[in-house]
Write an enzyme that holds these catalytic residues in place. Structure first.
Site, mmCIF file in Angstrom:
data_model
loop_
_atom_site.group_PDB
_atom_site.id
_atom_site.type_symbol
_atom_site.label_atom_id
_atom_site.label_comp_id
_atom_site.label_asym_id
_atom_site.label_seq_id
_atom_site.Cartn_x
_atom_site.Cartn_y
_atom_site.Cartn_z
ATOM 1 N N CYS A 145 -47.000 59.023 -54.112
ATOM 2 C CA CYS A 145 -48.415 58.640 -54.208
ATOM 3 C C CYS A 145 -48.751 58.148 -55.612
ATOM 4 O O CYS A 145 -49.543 57.210 -55.761
ATOM 5 C CB CYS A 145 -49.315 59.805 -53.808
ATOM 6 S SG CYS A 145 -49.285 60.152 -52.039
ATOM 7 N N ALA A 183 -47.472 54.627 -55.783
ATOM 8 C CA ALA A 183 -48.329 53.748 -54.982
ATOM 9 C C ALA A 183 -49.682 53.513 -55.657
ATOM 10 O O ALA A 183 -50.154 52.372 -55.749
ATOM 11 C CB ALA A 183 -48.534 54.348 -53.591
ATOM 12 N N GLU A 184 -50.309 54.579 -56.149
ATOM 13 C CA GLU A 184 -51.630 54.414 -56.776
ATOM 14 C C GLU A 184 -51.531 53.610 -58.059
ATOM 15 O O GLU A 184 -52.392 52.779 -58.349
ATOM 16 C CB GLU A 184 -52.286 55.767 -57.041
ATOM 17 C CG GLU A 184 -53.680 55.598 -57.617
ATOM 18 C CD GLU A 184 -54.613 56.744 -57.333
ATOM 19 O OE1 GLU A 184 -55.754 56.666 -57.815
ATOM 20 O OE2 GLU A 184 -54.231 57.704 -56.654
ATOM 21 N N THR A 185 -50.475 53.830 -58.818
ATOM 22 C CA THR A 185 -50.276 53.058 -60.044
ATOM 23 C C THR A 185 -50.167 51.575 -59.718
ATOM 24 O O THR A 185 -50.830 50.733 -60.340
ATOM 25 C CB THR A 185 -49.017 53.548 -60.790
ATOM 26 O OG1 THR A 185 -49.202 54.922 -61.141
ATOM 27 C CG2 THR A 185 -48.756 52.724 -62.034
ATOM 28 N N SER A 203 -53.527 50.132 -58.299
ATOM 29 C CA SER A 203 -54.553 50.068 -59.347
ATOM 30 C C SER A 203 -54.260 48.950 -60.343
ATOM 31 O O SER A 203 -55.172 48.241 -60.771
ATOM 32 C CB SER A 203 -54.661 51.413 -60.068
ATOM 33 O OG SER A 203 -55.123 52.403 -59.170
#
Length: 132
Positions: free
Chosen positions: A42, A45-47, A50
């Protein structure tokens, strides 16, 4: 790049608003059973989502994550995982990316989706969250 991203070992190979590719080592990002931690997937993925959203809106706005979901398909015990983020929507209010994370053999480890909210740049704000 933030200290957190460096500690996770995330390295970008390609980066544009529409497509990003990044790698991350499985070790030391494991849980107690020695498998790649779902939270580490996660984080990757979020990095990626974003960064893609920020590349789309910067310098006129900033993007902040509002939703992330992930499905873990298989485990990884060692080596490097690779994330490929593809833009689903790059708008003025919301940006969404799908991130597919694969192991070194090309097998899908995780599929994630992130949505970022686009907001005006706060006064005095600069990348890295430091005020000027």
């Amino acid at each position: 790049m933030s200290d957190f991203i460096l500690r996770m070992g995330i390295e970008f190979v390609e980066a544009s608003p529409e497509r990003l590719v990044a790698t991350m080592p499985v070790e030391p990002n494991t849980q107690v059973m020695g498998l790649l931690h779902g939270g580490a997937s996660c984080v990757l993925a979020e990095t990626m989502g974003s960064v893609g959203a920020m590349l789309h809106v910067w310098p006129d706005a900033v993007a902040v994550g509002t939703d992330i979901n992930a499905t873990h398909h298989r485990s990884a015990r060692s080596g490097i995982v690779t994330g490929t983020a593809t833009a689903l929507s790059l708008g003025r209010s919301l940006c969404s990316h799908e991130i597919v994370i694969t192991d070194e053999e090309g097998r899908r480890v995780c599929t994630a989706r992130i949505t970022n909210l686009v907001r005006p740049v706060p006064p005095g704000w600069e990348p890295g969250g430091k005020a000027s």
